[in-house]
Design a protein around this motif. Structure first.
Motif, short mmCIF file in Angstrom:
data_model
loop_
_atom_site.label_atom_id
_atom_site.label_comp_id
_atom_site.label_asym_id
_atom_site.label_seq_id
_atom_site.Cartn_x
_atom_site.Cartn_y
_atom_site.Cartn_z
N LYS A 190 -8.29 -2.77 -3.60
CA LYS A 190 -9.14 -1.64 -3.26
C LYS A 190 -10.37 -2.06 -2.45
O LYS A 190 -10.87 -1.32 -1.60
CB LYS A 190 -9.60 -0.92 -4.54
N LEU A 191 -10.84 -3.28 -2.68
CA LEU A 191 -12.02 -3.78 -1.97
C LEU A 191 -11.74 -4.07 -0.50
O LEU A 191 -12.67 -4.19 0.29
CB LEU A 191 -12.54 -5.04 -2.65
N ILE A 205 -4.37 0.55 0.08
CA ILE A 205 -4.38 0.03 -1.29
C ILE A 205 -2.95 -0.21 -1.76
O ILE A 205 -2.62 -1.29 -2.28
CB ILE A 205 -5.07 1.02 -2.25
N TYR A 206 -2.09 0.76 -1.56
CA TYR A 206 -0.73 0.66 -2.08
C TYR A 206 0.11 -0.30 -1.26
O TYR A 206 1.01 -0.96 -1.81
CB TYR A 206 -0.13 2.06 -2.16
N HIS A 207 -0.15 -0.39 0.05
CA HIS A 207 0.53 -1.40 0.84
C HIS A 207 0.16 -2.80 0.36
O HIS A 207 1.01 -3.69 0.24
CB HIS A 207 0.17 -1.24 2.32
N GLY A 213 2.74 -7.83 -5.21
CA GLY A 213 3.63 -7.73 -6.36
C GLY A 213 3.29 -6.64 -7.35
O GLY A 213 3.85 -6.63 -8.45
N VAL A 214 2.37 -5.74 -7.01
CA VAL A 214 2.02 -4.62 -7.90
C VAL A 214 2.92 -3.45 -7.52
O VAL A 214 2.60 -2.66 -6.64
CB VAL A 214 0.54 -4.24 -7.75
N GLN A 215 4.06 -3.32 -8.18
CA GLN A 215 5.02 -2.26 -7.82
C GLN A 215 5.95 -1.95 -8.98
O GLN A 215 5.98 -2.65 -9.95
CB GLN A 215 5.81 -2.69 -6.59
#
Length: 399
Positions: free
Chosen positions: A159-160, A389-391, A397-399
């Motif tokens: 997010k940063l 953020i989501y890309h 590996g956050v998915q």
């Protein structure tokens, strides 16, 4: 007789699900229709005046001391209490404000150490291997607790929108998972600050063990003593400890520690509704000096810095409920070890704390919120949409 009559009135109005109650004289009473979710056993009379003064403190201590037993789903039981507007926790006739808490640098240090310096061995018993003691982020229903904690740290850093070589400050760094991840995966120069001697020693040793002295730093000091500025500031599970009277100063310090157009991610427990942000039992036994602000309070303090602006707000209530439920499962697996090391009263205290907090999130009594902030015009250094953020989450590996 009068005590039991008043007890029956309290129980009749306090639950949104069927329960059974067994009184000290053997009388059994059922409340609500259907199968009871739990049975409350009162082994002795608890003075009504104590309940009227501090309901949560009185019942919490009675549970710790074995004067009250709960058979069945403790979390669900507490959740139904929070859900009932007429319960002894929500009803105004049972409410009582507790005195203003002192939060000088000296008292803040004592408050933090009373909780976090129980000992690293205690937290290692039931936290996951990351030693992360805050709300996890479940990107998938099947995530383990450890996976979800890694998700949370990376979600915050993504997010940063950090760039290689930039600097980051983590206010209330815990056992350091976030700052180590920032350095090793995002190539940031990361600094953590804590008031816990145990956490400071743990992080210091890990820095040396991993040869990261040039990229990771930790200080044992109050966040108000810092003077350097950073490209990014994070603070996870921290503002709940600073006290109502110090929230404005806390957000001013976030602003003061940021460079112009820097970004900050502030993550903490937040009320969605009006009401007192202090629980007497938790304040006495778990988090001395703690205070849970509501969203309006935090936004008001952010506005009054004159420099911070809100870019995004993400509630994570269900994530914290799940985190606490997993902590409770882990805690129950080591019940004998905890009782042997700390005593049964301590074990019952922590068991009640974990399950009551899970119930509080389940009922919507409290939430946990991530505030993405910038110093200066909103989003100057951030992409135009949230898709970045989501890309980045997928890339890490956050998915």
């Amino acid at each position: 007789m009068l005590d039991k009559t008043i007890y029956k009135q309290i129980f009749k109005s306090s639950f949104n699900a069927p329960i059974d109650v067994e009184f000290w004289d053997g009388e059994k009473v059922s409340y609500g229709d259907g199968d009871a979710i739990a049975t409350i056993i009162l082994h002795e009379i608890i003075p009504i005046k104590d309940i009227m003064a501090h309901a949560s403190l009185t019942f919490g201590e009675a549970y710790m001391d074995g004067k009250i037993e709960i058979q069945g789903d403790l979390q669900k039981l507490v959740s139904t209490i929070y859900s009932s507007q007429e319960s002894f926790l929500n009803g105004s006739k049972f409410a009582k404000l507790i005195p203003k808490q002192s939060h000088s640098e000296k008292t803040s240090k004592a408050d933090v150490q009373s909780h976090y310096d129980i000992g690293n061995d205690f937290y290692e018993m039931w936290l996951d291997p990351t030693m992360t003691y805050s709300c996890a982020y479940f990107a998938d229903e099947k995530d383990s607790l450890e996976d979800a904690q890694w998700n949370k740290v990376r979600h915050i850093l993504n997010k940063l929108h950090p760039q290689s070589g930039e600097t980051l400050l983590d206010i209330g760094c815990g056992w350091g998972t976030l700052i180590f991840t920032a350095a090793k995966e995002y190539n940031l120069e990361a600094t953590g600050v804590t008031l816990s001697q145990q956490q400071y020693d743990f992080v210091s040793e890990k820095i040396k063990a991993e040869g990261l002295e040039d990229r990771v730093h930790v200080y044992l000091k109050d966040y108000r003593e810092l003077e350097q500025t950073y490209d990014h500031v994070t603070s996870v599970g921290m503002f709940e400890h600073v006290g109502k009277e110090n929230l404005q100063e806390y957000f001013m310090q976030v602003s003061n520690r940021l460079v112009d157009n820097g970004t900050a991610l502030i993550h903490g427990i937040t009320g969605q509704h009006d009401g007192a942000g202090v629980d007497a039992w938790i304040n006495k036994y778990i988090f001395p000096g703690g205070y849970i602000p509501n969203i309006a309070e935090n936004i008001n303090h952010i506005m009054h810095t004159g420099s911070l602006q809100v870019d995004d707000i993400e509630p994570l209530r269900r994530h914290y409920q799940r985190t606490l439920e997993m902590w409770t499962q882990n805690f129950h697996k080591v019940d004998e070890e905890v009782i042997s090391a700390y005593g049964e009263r301590f074990y019952r205290m922590w068991d009640l704390y974990l399950q009551a907090c899970a119930a509080s999130f389940e009922s919507g009594n409290i939430d946990v919120v991530q505030y993405l902030l910038t110093k200066g015009p909103s989003g100057t250094k951030l992409p135009m949409t949230r898709s970045y953020i989501y890309h980045a989450d997928v890339a890490h590996g956050v998915q």
